[in-house]
Design an enzyme around this catalytic site. Structure first.
Site, PDB file in Angstrom:
ATOM      1  N   GLY A  10     -32.326   3.270   0.732  1.00 12.73           N
ATOM      2  CA  GLY A  10     -31.034   3.247   0.291  1.00 12.73           C
ATOM      3  C   GLY A  10     -30.554   3.819  -1.124  1.00 12.73           C
ATOM      4  O   GLY A  10     -31.806   4.104  -1.797  1.00 12.73           O
ATOM      5  N   THR A  35     -28.114   2.572   7.253  1.00 16.15           N
ATOM      6  CA  THR A  35     -27.160   3.038   6.425  1.00 16.15           C
ATOM      7  C   THR A  35     -27.522   4.019   5.543  1.00 16.15           C
ATOM      8  O   THR A  35     -26.872   4.598   4.380  1.00 16.15           O
ATOM      9  CB  THR A  35     -26.488   1.952   5.603  1.00 16.15           C
ATOM     10  OG1 THR A  35     -27.490   1.392   4.706  1.00 16.15           O
ATOM     11  CG2 THR A  35     -25.575   0.928   6.473  1.00 16.15           C
ATOM     12  N   ASP A  56     -36.777  -3.095  11.146  1.00 16.55           N
ATOM     13  CA  ASP A  56     -35.708  -3.713  11.115  1.00 16.55           C
ATOM     14  C   ASP A  56     -35.935  -5.298  10.622  1.00 16.55           C
ATOM     15  O   ASP A  56     -36.540  -5.850  11.071  1.00 16.55           O
ATOM     16  CB  ASP A  56     -34.921  -3.874  12.557  1.00 16.55           C
ATOM     17  CG  ASP A  56     -33.359  -4.501  12.505  1.00 16.55           C
ATOM     18  OD1 ASP A  56     -33.211  -5.370  11.374  1.00 16.55           O
ATOM     19  OD2 ASP A  56     -32.537  -4.145  13.109  1.00 16.55           O
ATOM     20  N   ALA A 114     -31.235  -9.595  -3.779  1.00 10.79           N
ATOM     21  CA  ALA A 114     -29.961  -8.859  -4.077  1.00 10.79           C
ATOM     22  C   ALA A 114     -28.658  -9.213  -3.438  1.00 10.79           C
ATOM     23  O   ALA A 114     -28.294  -8.994  -2.313  1.00 10.79           O
ATOM     24  CB  ALA A 114     -29.903  -7.144  -3.479  1.00 10.79           C
ATOM     25  N   TYR A 147     -19.871  -9.575   5.051  1.00  9.28           N
ATOM     26  CA  TYR A 147     -20.706  -9.567   4.114  1.00  9.28           C
ATOM     27  C   TYR A 147     -20.643 -10.397   3.109  1.00  9.28           C
ATOM     28  O   TYR A 147     -21.812 -11.060   2.496  1.00  9.28           O
ATOM     29  CB  TYR A 147     -20.434  -7.684   3.467  1.00  9.28           C
ATOM     30  CG  TYR A 147     -21.069  -7.442   2.415  1.00  9.28           C
ATOM     31  CD1 TYR A 147     -22.221  -6.953   2.724  1.00  9.28           C
ATOM     32  CD2 TYR A 147     -20.656  -7.449   0.927  1.00  9.28           C
ATOM     33  CE1 TYR A 147     -22.719  -6.555   1.523  1.00  9.28           C
ATOM     34  CE2 TYR A 147     -21.045  -7.019   0.183  1.00  9.28           C
ATOM     35  CZ  TYR A 147     -22.244  -6.597   0.097  1.00  9.28           C
ATOM     36  OH  TYR A 147     -23.113  -6.055  -1.053  1.00  9.28           O
TER      37      TYR A 147
HETATM   38  P1  NAD Z   1     -27.441   1.105   1.011  1.00 11.50           P
HETATM   39  O1  NAD Z   1     -26.463   1.130   2.177  1.00 11.50           O
HETATM   40  O2  NAD Z   1     -27.561   2.503   0.243  1.00 11.50           O
HETATM   41  O3  NAD Z   1     -28.967   0.642   1.041  1.00 11.50           O
HETATM   42  C1  NAD Z   1     -29.211  -0.363   1.902  1.00 11.50           C
HETATM   43  C2  NAD Z   1     -30.436   0.030   2.503  1.00 11.50           C
HETATM   44  O4  NAD Z   1     -30.899  -0.978   3.778  1.00 11.50           O
HETATM   45  C3  NAD Z   1     -30.335   1.182   3.528  1.00 11.50           C
HETATM   46  O5  NAD Z   1     -31.560   2.157   3.417  1.00 11.50           O
HETATM   47  C4  NAD Z   1     -30.457   0.818   5.002  1.00 11.50           C
HETATM   48  O6  NAD Z   1     -30.834   1.650   5.844  1.00 11.50           O
HETATM   49  C5  NAD Z   1     -31.349  -0.538   4.776  1.00 11.50           C
HETATM   50  N1  NAD Z   1     -30.999  -1.545   5.845  1.00 11.50           N
HETATM   51  C6  NAD Z   1     -29.842  -1.813   6.138  1.00 11.50           C
HETATM   52  N2  NAD Z   1     -30.091  -2.776   7.349  1.00 11.50           N
HETATM   53  C7  NAD Z   1     -31.474  -3.128   7.374  1.00 11.50           C
HETATM   54  C8  NAD Z   1     -32.211  -3.762   8.282  1.00 11.50           C
HETATM   55  N3  NAD Z   1     -31.572  -4.422   9.379  1.00 11.50           N
HETATM   56  N4  NAD Z   1     -33.441  -3.579   8.177  1.00 11.50           N
HETATM   57  C9  NAD Z   1     -33.993  -2.562   7.337  1.00 11.50           C
HETATM   58  N5  NAD Z   1     -33.434  -1.918   6.327  1.00 11.50           N
HETATM   59  C10 NAD Z   1     -32.054  -1.983   6.329  1.00 11.50           C
HETATM   60  O7  NAD Z   1     -26.965   0.163  -0.101  1.00 11.50           O
HETATM   61  P2  NAD Z   1     -27.159  -0.207  -1.764  1.00 11.50           P
HETATM   62  O8  NAD Z   1     -26.159   0.045  -2.441  1.00 11.50           O
HETATM   63  O9  NAD Z   1     -28.493   0.466  -1.893  1.00 11.50           O
HETATM   64  O10 NAD Z   1     -27.270  -1.672  -1.740  1.00 11.50           O
HETATM   65  C11 NAD Z   1     -28.678  -2.282  -1.789  1.00 11.50           C
HETATM   66  C12 NAD Z   1     -28.438  -3.641  -1.961  1.00 11.50           C
HETATM   67  O11 NAD Z   1     -27.804  -4.209  -3.088  1.00 11.50           O
HETATM   68  C13 NAD Z   1     -27.714  -4.479  -0.661  1.00 11.50           C
HETATM   69  O12 NAD Z   1     -28.264  -5.755  -0.369  1.00 11.50           O
HETATM   70  C14 NAD Z   1     -26.331  -4.666  -1.314  1.00 11.50           C
HETATM   71  O13 NAD Z   1     -25.664  -5.856  -0.602  1.00 11.50           O
HETATM   72  C15 NAD Z   1     -26.703  -4.800  -2.715  1.00 11.50           C
HETATM   73  N6  NAD Z   1     -25.436  -4.514  -3.513  1.00 11.50           N
HETATM   74  C16 NAD Z   1     -25.097  -3.286  -3.877  1.00 11.50           C
HETATM   75  C17 NAD Z   1     -23.961  -2.941  -4.805  1.00 11.50           C
HETATM   76  C18 NAD Z   1     -23.644  -1.441  -5.232  1.00 11.50           C
HETATM   77  O14 NAD Z   1     -22.693  -1.199  -5.837  1.00 11.50           O
HETATM   78  N7  NAD Z   1     -24.428  -0.507  -4.839  1.00 11.50           N
HETATM   79  C19 NAD Z   1     -23.257  -3.838  -5.075  1.00 11.50           C
HETATM   80  C20 NAD Z   1     -23.457  -5.278  -4.816  1.00 11.50           C
HETATM   81  C21 NAD Z   1     -24.727  -5.546  -4.116  1.00 11.50           C
END
Ligand code: NAD
Ligand code: UDP
Length: 338
Positions: A10, A35, A56, A114, A147
């Site tokens: 991600g 995602t 997963d 995270a 969430y």
């Molecule tokens: P993103 O959606 O780009 O990345 C999430 C990744 O997790 C994706 O590659 C997706 O395919 C993978 N994923 C989702 N469900 C899965 C599953 N069941 N099994 C295996 N892989 C799975 O999101 P991001 O922005 O990179 O966020 C990463 C983490 O940081 C998340 O936990 C999110 O809650 C947290 N976060 C991000 C932000 C932000 O601003 N980007 C803010 C607060 C928290």
């Protein structure tokens, strides 16, 4: 070190994997591409030390190298993504975190969880900026609850494993972050505005555009992750488990963000106003005193500079390689059967 990054394909995960590979670690990226697009890690495939495990996180783990560190990021993060299949989102946040905590307990790996500023919900007056001690104002029945409450129970599990199982878990609460490797169709405000500006489309402000957020450039955030996980523990003391806020404390209205994006892209796009989504927090800004004291960390990259690094990434994307969030439903719904 052997390092496992769940959600490593991600936005944040791909940036973290790159940083860890640059430091010479063996990095296993565990992701099911729920995602993220496969092309998001094209630049990592084939790099020495990088392994992809397609899996997963709520399912029993396949054999992987025993890690010394686990960064647990796997979870949909943008509102359209996590609202697309809310039950699956809640399961990932609970079951996925439980599974990774058990794996950390068994292997003795140190884990980073995270978490998110969403644990504060729509903060009450008097709690702005948000400190870690604030317990939040979350609507448990709303469209963001899968969430927000999922991440809250995720933190609960972490602290029970710390207390009961002696597992070393470090919890970071991430505030809005942006930068290269963001999914172009995940509906977040920075990606939406940059793409709209580049394509000369209307810039879609939800509500009056006066709600605030503070935006952290991804390199700053990843630095905070690594400092949190590698922070040495003085002899005789407990590790610093957190939770700790990580984000940029400089606050902008969404309308100010739109104006800055229009200026930096030289776009002729016009701002339009659309209804504010339900339960959309009106104000958000981290108090990062704790991160500064414990980690010696503060963000260094201002919004203007970070956007200048991010715009070329979006300008160079082949958008046909990315699918829109609602197309994930067919993939996810099969997981409703327990
Ligand atoms: P993103 O959606 O780009 O990345 C999430 C990744 O997790 C994706 O590659 C997706 O395919 C993978 N994923 C989702 N469900 C899965 C599953 N069941 N099994 C295996 N892989 C799975 O999101 P991001 O922005 O990179 O966020 C990463 C983490 O940081 C998340 O936990 C999110 O809650 C947290 N976060 C991000 C932000 C932000 O601003 N980007 C803010 C607060 C928290
Ligand atoms: N937003 C907006 N236009 C968009 C996308 C988002 O005005 O095209 C607003 C959204 O309503 C919210 C803020 O920008 O107030 C941040 O939204 P985002 O989805 O990026 O993150 P979050 O709401 O989770 O902080």
């Amino acid at each position: 070190m052997n390092i496992l990054v769940t959600g490593g394909a991600g936005f944040l995960g791909a940036n973290l994997c790159q940083r860890l590979l640059n430091e010479g670690h063996q990095v296993t990226c565990l992701d099911n591409f729920f995602t993220s697009a496969r092309c998001n890690i094209d630049h990592l495939r084939g790099r020495k030390g990088f392994t992809l495990v397609e899996h997963d996180v709520i399912m029993p783990l396949p054999a992987v190298d025993t890690p010394e560190r686990i960064y647990h990021l796997a979870c949909p993060a943008s509102p359209p993504h996590y609202q697309d299949d809310p039950v699956y989102t809640a399961r990932i946040a609970f079951e996925g975190t439980l599974r990774m905590l058990n794996f950390a307990r068994k292997t003795g790996a140190r884990m980073m969880q995270a978490s998110t500023s969403e644990v504060y919900g729509d903060p009450d007056a008097g709690h702005h900026p948000q400190k870690e001690s604030y317990r939040g104002n979350v609507n448990p029945h709303g469209i963001r609850a899968c969430y927000d409450e999922g991440k809250r129970i995720g933190e609960t599990l972490c602290f029970d494993f710390i207390r009961r199982e002696n597992t070393d878990v470090r919890v970071v609460r991430i505030f809005n972050t942006y930068g290269p490797q963001m999914h172009p169709h995940d509906g977040r405000v920075v990606s939406n505005f940059i793409l709209q500006a580049l394509q000369g489309k209307d810039i879609t402000l939800y509500g009056d555009g006066l709600q605030t957020r503070s935006f952290c450039f991804v390199d700053d955030l990843i630095e905070a992750f690594v400092r949190m996980v590698e922070r040495p523990t003085p002899a005789g003391q407990q590790p610093f488990y957190g939770p700790v806020n990580t984000g940029n404390p400089v606050e902008f209205t969404i309308a100010q963000l739109a104006d800055l994006v229009i200026e930096l892209t030289g776009s002729k796009s016009k701002k339009v106003f659309l209804p504010l989504p339900k339960d959309d927090p009106l104000q958000r800004k981290p108090d990062i005193t704790l991160a500064s004291e414990k980690l010696g960390w503060e963000p260094e990259i201002a919004l203007r500079e970070g956007l200048q690094k991010t715009i070329p990434y979006f300008a160079g994307l082949d958008l046909s390689q990315f699918i829109a969030p609602t197309m994930h439903t067919a993939h996810a719904s099969c997981n409703l059967a327990v």
